[in-house]
Design a protein around this motif. Sequence first.
Motif, mmCIF file in Angstrom:
data_model
loop_
_atom_site.group_PDB
_atom_site.id
_atom_site.type_symbol
_atom_site.label_atom_id
_atom_site.label_comp_id
_atom_site.label_asym_id
_atom_site.label_seq_id
_atom_site.Cartn_x
_atom_site.Cartn_y
_atom_site.Cartn_z
ATOM 1 N N MET A 1 0.849 -1.210 0.000
ATOM 2 C CA MET A 1 0.000 0.000 0.000
ATOM 3 C C MET A 1 0.884 1.260 0.000
ATOM 4 O O MET A 1 1.640 1.500 0.906
ATOM 5 C CB MET A 1 -0.892 -0.019 1.228
ATOM 6 C CG MET A 1 -1.974 1.014 1.142
ATOM 7 S SD MET A 1 -3.354 0.732 2.258
ATOM 8 C CE MET A 1 -2.568 0.194 3.764
ATOM 9 N N LYS A 2 0.782 2.036 -1.053
ATOM 10 C CA LYS A 2 1.648 3.199 -1.197
ATOM 11 C C LYS A 2 0.975 4.498 -0.777
ATOM 12 O O LYS A 2 1.630 5.434 -0.357
ATOM 13 C CB LYS A 2 2.125 3.306 -2.657
ATOM 14 C CG LYS A 2 3.280 2.370 -2.951
ATOM 15 C CD LYS A 2 4.562 3.163 -3.076
ATOM 16 C CE LYS A 2 5.739 2.240 -2.909
ATOM 17 N NZ LYS A 2 6.889 2.531 -3.679
ATOM 18 N N ASN A 3 -0.332 4.590 -0.943
ATOM 19 C CA ASN A 3 -1.012 5.796 -0.452
ATOM 20 C C ASN A 3 -2.430 5.491 0.019
ATOM 21 O O ASN A 3 -3.039 4.502 -0.386
ATOM 22 C CB ASN A 3 -0.992 6.897 -1.515
ATOM 23 C CG ASN A 3 -1.764 6.502 -2.749
ATOM 24 O OD1 ASN A 3 -2.997 6.394 -2.708
ATOM 25 N ND2 ASN A 3 -1.051 6.259 -3.831
ATOM 26 N N VAL A 4 -2.927 6.336 0.917
ATOM 27 C CA VAL A 4 -4.292 6.181 1.413
ATOM 28 C C VAL A 4 -4.986 7.531 1.432
ATOM 29 O O VAL A 4 -4.339 8.575 1.578
ATOM 30 C CB VAL A 4 -4.343 5.607 2.853
ATOM 31 C CG1 VAL A 4 -3.938 4.153 2.867
ATOM 32 C CG2 VAL A 4 -3.508 6.434 3.806
ATOM 33 N N THR A 5 -6.278 7.516 1.272
ATOM 34 C CA THR A 5 -7.085 8.725 1.428
ATOM 35 C C THR A 5 -7.996 8.499 2.618
ATOM 36 O O THR A 5 -8.673 7.485 2.693
ATOM 37 C CB THR A 5 -7.917 8.965 0.159
ATOM 38 O OG1 THR A 5 -7.037 8.926 -0.954
ATOM 39 C CG2 THR A 5 -8.607 10.318 0.215
ATOM 40 N N VAL A 6 -7.924 9.415 3.576
ATOM 41 C CA VAL A 6 -8.710 9.237 4.804
ATOM 42 C C VAL A 6 -9.433 10.524 5.161
ATOM 43 O O VAL A 6 -9.026 11.618 4.766
ATOM 44 C CB VAL A 6 -7.823 8.831 6.008
ATOM 45 C CG1 VAL A 6 -7.526 7.356 5.990
ATOM 46 C CG2 VAL A 6 -6.546 9.631 6.033
ATOM 47 N N SER A 7 -10.499 10.378 5.931
ATOM 48 C CA SER A 7 -11.216 11.578 6.378
ATOM 49 C C SER A 7 -11.267 11.615 7.898
ATOM 50 O O SER A 7 -11.050 10.608 8.575
ATOM 51 C CB SER A 7 -12.628 11.582 5.794
ATOM 52 O OG SER A 7 -13.306 10.431 6.240
ATOM 53 N N GLY A 8 -11.522 12.788 8.454
ATOM 54 C CA GLY A 8 -11.608 12.955 9.898
ATOM 55 C C GLY A 8 -12.230 14.296 10.201
ATOM 56 O O GLY A 8 -12.353 15.138 9.310
ATOM 57 N N LYS A 9 -12.601 14.494 11.469
ATOM 58 C CA LYS A 9 -13.258 15.748 11.856
ATOM 59 C C LYS A 9 -12.337 16.944 11.598
ATOM 60 O O LYS A 9 -12.760 17.994 11.143
ATOM 61 C CB LYS A 9 -13.652 15.692 13.338
ATOM 62 C CG LYS A 9 -15.155 15.688 13.545
ATOM 63 C CD LYS A 9 -15.482 15.775 15.032
ATOM 64 C CE LYS A 9 -15.874 14.413 15.577
ATOM 65 N NZ LYS A 9 -15.835 14.346 17.048
ATOM 66 N N THR A 10 -11.047 16.761 11.924
ATOM 67 C CA THR A 10 -10.070 17.808 11.636
ATOM 68 C C THR A 10 -8.970 17.201 10.760
ATOM 69 O O THR A 10 -8.906 15.978 10.611
ATOM 70 C CB THR A 10 -9.400 18.329 12.938
ATOM 71 O OG1 THR A 10 -8.726 17.212 13.541
ATOM 72 C CG2 THR A 10 -10.415 18.890 13.901
ATOM 73 N N ILE A 11 -8.095 18.075 10.224
ATOM 74 C CA ILE A 11 -6.992 17.587 9.402
ATOM 75 C C ILE A 11 -6.097 16.651 10.220
ATOM 76 O O ILE A 11 -5.715 15.578 9.769
ATOM 77 C CB ILE A 11 -6.193 18.768 8.818
ATOM 78 C CG1 ILE A 11 -7.052 19.473 7.772
ATOM 79 C CG2 ILE A 11 -4.893 18.297 8.187
ATOM 80 C CD1 ILE A 11 -6.463 20.735 7.179
ATOM 81 N N VAL B 1 -7.726 13.961 3.605
ATOM 82 C CA VAL B 1 -6.303 14.097 3.277
ATOM 83 C C VAL B 1 -5.814 12.847 2.551
ATOM 84 O O VAL B 1 -6.358 11.762 2.713
ATOM 85 C CB VAL B 1 -5.419 14.308 4.543
ATOM 86 C CG1 VAL B 1 -5.775 15.595 5.239
ATOM 87 C CG2 VAL B 1 -5.530 13.120 5.477
ATOM 88 N N GLU B 2 -4.775 13.054 1.776
ATOM 89 C CA GLU B 2 -4.153 11.911 1.111
ATOM 90 C C GLU B 2 -2.725 11.779 1.615
ATOM 91 O O GLU B 2 -1.968 12.747 1.616
ATOM 92 C CB GLU B 2 -4.154 12.114 -0.403
ATOM 93 C CG GLU B 2 -3.621 10.895 -1.138
ATOM 94 C CD GLU B 2 -3.484 11.134 -2.634
ATOM 95 O OE1 GLU B 2 -4.155 10.436 -3.397
ATOM 96 O OE2 GLU B 2 -2.720 12.031 -3.023
ATOM 97 N N LEU B 3 -2.372 10.596 2.095
ATOM 98 C CA LEU B 3 -1.002 10.344 2.560
ATOM 99 C C LEU B 3 -0.294 9.445 1.560
ATOM 100 O O LEU B 3 -0.825 8.413 1.182
ATOM 101 C CB LEU B 3 -1.010 9.642 3.922
ATOM 102 C CG LEU B 3 -1.814 10.282 5.055
ATOM 103 C CD1 LEU B 3 -1.513 9.550 6.354
ATOM 104 C CD2 LEU B 3 -1.482 11.753 5.204
ATOM 105 N N THR B 4 0.892 9.885 1.147
ATOM 106 C CA THR B 4 1.682 9.062 0.237
ATOM 107 C C THR B 4 2.987 8.693 0.912
ATOM 108 O O THR B 4 3.670 9.550 1.467
ATOM 109 C CB THR B 4 1.992 9.835 -1.066
ATOM 110 O OG1 THR B 4 0.795 10.464 -1.494
ATOM 111 C CG2 THR B 4 2.495 8.896 -2.148
ATOM 112 N N LEU B 5 3.312 7.415 0.865
ATOM 113 C CA LEU B 5 4.548 6.931 1.468
ATOM 114 C C LEU B 5 5.753 7.516 0.739
ATOM 115 O O LEU B 5 5.836 7.445 -0.485
ATOM 116 C CB LEU B 5 4.565 5.398 1.351
ATOM 117 C CG LEU B 5 5.081 4.585 2.529
ATOM 118 C CD1 LEU B 5 4.475 5.048 3.848
ATOM 119 C CD2 LEU B 5 4.798 3.114 2.282
ATOM 120 N N LYS B 6 6.702 8.116 1.489
ATOM 121 C CA LYS B 6 7.923 8.612 0.854
ATOM 122 C C LYS B 6 8.804 7.425 0.475
ATOM 123 O O LYS B 6 8.889 6.464 1.219
ATOM 124 C CB LYS B 6 8.715 9.498 1.828
ATOM 125 C CG LYS B 6 8.161 10.890 1.962
ATOM 126 C CD LYS B 6 9.073 11.719 2.837
ATOM 127 C CE LYS B 6 8.391 12.995 3.250
ATOM 128 N NZ LYS B 6 9.085 13.656 4.356
#
Lengths: 205, 75
Positions: free
Chosen positions: A1-11, A52-57
């Motif tokens: 898994m190289k990137n994920v898109t997640v949601s939350g109440k705040t950033i 937000v989208e997190l991508t693994l460096k």
Amino acid sequence: MKNVTVSGKTIEEAVDAGLDKLEVEKENVNIKVIEEPQKGFLGLIGNRPAIVELTLKPDPCQEALNFLRDTIDKMGVEVSIEKEEVKDGFVFQITGEQIGILIGKRGQTLDSLQYLVNLVANRYANEYIRITLDAEGYRERRKQALEQLAERIRNKVLRMKKEVRLEPMSAQERKVIHTTLQKDGDVKTFSSGEEPNRRIVVAPK
Amino acid sequence: MKELVESIAKALVDYPEDVQVREEETNGSITVTLSVHTDDMGKVIGKQGRIAKSIRSVVYAAGANQQKRVYLEIG
């Protein structure tokens, strides 16, 4: 898994959730905010979460290893490479029958590959990382040969009471000679000339 | 030889899509010409040509492995 898109109440909450999912620390990902959170009217209607989208460096050491693997394959040389973690970085141990091609005259090819591998690694690194390439124990054999050379030169200088200039060497190789000859302290050593023709001079004290 | 030069160059530059390599063979010797984005020239040449020198020495070794003389031109 190289990137994920997640949601939350705040950033921050969204980022934390993403890090949990990827099982990594914050410094190992790039964060892109896709949607800012929005409070709806009176906090009732139209609440929107942060996305937000997190991508693994890329891991610098892994990138460097892939680069070396790819380069040696394209040179048409068959070897195996193993990664080893040492106190000041990593050593890539290369083994195989055609190893001579990768070492080259006085390790020139090996040193060139090592320089390129370090350039690639440090493109991806936050802090400088150092990678050493070794081929069938070449580094240690070369070190011993240099130490023996240093001793012979020392005797020659003491006997002739004249300074002796050695051939040009890389910084690592010069260090071996300096270190060997500084232990006894009956001769002095210094380097002269410009890279890549910098060479050691051994002189009587 | 072309693939080797291309993959080394692409790993070093900021604009890998602008890396171009040509290869010409004339009686036993190969001339490889590498060109990159103008902003990337430094990335393949380096201070006092150190990077270029390293790429050359890797490419020469690969050539010697096939009993071929290789010239690498950058520009």
